[in-house]
Design an enzyme around this catalytic site. Structure first.
Site, PDB file in Angstrom:
ATOM      1  CB  CYS A 118      -9.176 -16.810  33.856  1.00  0.00           C
ATOM      2  SG  CYS A 118      -8.532 -16.256  32.256  1.00  0.00           S
ATOM      3  CG  HIS A 176      -4.568 -16.356  35.478  1.00  0.00           C
ATOM      4  ND1 HIS A 176      -4.525 -15.135  36.144  1.00  0.00           N
ATOM      5  CD2 HIS A 176      -5.723 -16.350  34.759  1.00  0.00           C
ATOM      6  CE1 HIS A 176      -5.600 -14.444  35.850  1.00  0.00           C
ATOM      7  NE2 HIS A 176      -6.343 -15.150  35.005  1.00  0.00           N
TER       8      HIS A 176
END
Length: 414
Positions: A359, A341
């Site tokens: 992430c 992301h």
């Protein structure tokens, strides 16, 4: 002429006697020879009486078979009803439910068999009618009533890939059940499961640990799917007795397409990701991975798959002091909170250091560019980290299991 030689030692009278005797001998010999010839031509054994005529064949008595039979109870509705005549034909066969509606069916070419073309209903009562006509024209009526089972519990199955969808080359097929199944029930389900592909693909079913909702079985290929493969999966569950879990409520199935091959190469040590599409690298983006000094923040090593994507996701991790933080262009790659992301706050570290909470962080522009290409089932191959992807990381960790171990997870493995 009238003189006889003495050398003959005989008188004329003696000659006549010898001639007569010779003639008599010849007649006797001829008679004897004739008698032998007559005996040879006649029968050598007493003459036998003619064999009696074979009896006329018995008339064929046709046998009528009904399945389910009259008076049967608790019949599983999945088996197709059937009527057959061992000889002769069937006429005007009907199987009628309590609502008066006939079950659709069809005859064989010789009209000696009739088979329903639709399954029966649960808790139904059905009546046979029609007739069997024997070869001699005698008619025997089809009669009798039977009832199907009334389930105390039912089991529903669902597929993760819908009809007509296009998915990535690492997509597993999942059939999920809303109840826990016993080992026997899992085996009964797996015997009926089929996967048909437009090109040969080696794959296998494996039962993953039951989740909080119920049981689940996954099918994955040994290697990634060939791009553009057409796939049809069928799970015939209706009318299936699944033991204490209950009875299957409905068949499930779908036909879908494997799309282009897109693989994300995510090497933590390089601080970058590469997107490889159909064998060609199309993106090379700076990234920041999870902080290696904290095992809870390490991006898991192993083959993830794209599970879902959303333009905006609210992320929370109270243990690290943040809750409902909006992050954009988020592509989920596991159920342990890992996404690819946008994170403008880590722009300074992208391509240089790994500082995230697990992430893979990209710039907003790069995250949007990758987001637009991602689809369910794309593999994301993470390498270089100190913690491996496992069952602890959520529902889809199929590619973290070796092929040998995967094939041992079938319910049909001896």
């Amino acid at each position: 002429m009238g003189i006889w030689s003495s050398a003959m030692g005989s008188s004329p009278a003696g000659v006549r006697r010898r001639a007569f005797a010779a003639a008599a001998f010849l007649v006797a010999a001829a008679a004897l020879i004739g008698g032998c010839a007559t005996a040879a031509a006649g029968p050598t054994h007493p003459q036998q009486a003619p064999a009696p005529a074979a009896p006329a064949p018995a008339a064929v008595v046709p046998v009528l078979t009904l399945q389910p039979a009259a008076d049967a109870a608790d019949v599983a509705p999945s088996g197709l009803a059937h009527a057959s005549a061992s000889a002769g034909t069937l006429k005007d066969v009907a199987l009628t439910g309590a609502d008066g509606k006939p079950v659709p069916g069809s005859y064989s070419a010789d009209t000696a068999q009739w088979t329903a073309t639709a399954p029966l209903a649960y808790k139904g009562k059905y009546t046979w009618s029609g007739s069997m006509v024997a070869p001699d024209g005698t008619a025997t009526p089809l009669t009798g009533t039977f009832s199907t089972v009334t389930p105390k519990r039912t089991v529903k199955g669902s597929l993760n890939i819908g009809d007509g969808q296009t998915v990535g080359v690492a997509a597993p097929i999942e059939v999920h059940f809303n109840r826990d199944l016993s080992a026997e029930a899992k085996a009964a389900v797996e015997r009926g499961l089929t996967v048909t592909t437009s090109v040969p693909v080696q794959g296998a079913w494996a039962w993953l640990p039951d989740d909080q909702v119920g049981s689940r079985v996954h099918w994955r290929p040994k290697d990634y799917w060939p791009a553009n493969t057409q796939v049809t999966v069928k799970a015939p569950l209706y009318g299936l007795d699944l033991g204490t879990a209950g009875w299957g409520t409905a068949d499930v199935g779908s036909s879908f397409t494997i799309g282009r091959s897109q693989i994300v190469k995510a090497d933590e040590d390089s601080h970058r990701i590469q997107v490889v599409r159909d064998g060609q690298q199309v993106m090379d983006l700076p990234a920041s991975y999870g902080l290696e000094t904290d095992p809870n923040r390490v991006t898991r090593s192993g083959t993830h798959i794209v599970m879902a994507k959303s333009e905006k996701v609210l992320m929370s991790n109270p243990d690290y002091g943040y809750e409902n933080v909006p992050e954009y262009w988020a592509v989920r790659i596991s159920n342990n909170g890992e996404f690819i992301h946008a994170n403008p706050a880590s722009n300074w570290a992208q391509g240089k250091r790994n500082i995230s909470h697990g992430c893979i962080n990209l710039s907003t522009a790069n995250a949007k560019a990758y987001f637009d290409t991602a689809m369910f089932g794309d593999p994301v191959e993470v390498t270089g980290s100190s913690v491996k992807l496992s069952a602890a990381d959520g529902d889809i960790y199929d590619w973290a299991i070796t092929w040998d171990d995967w094939t041992k997870m079938s319910a049909l493995t001896a």
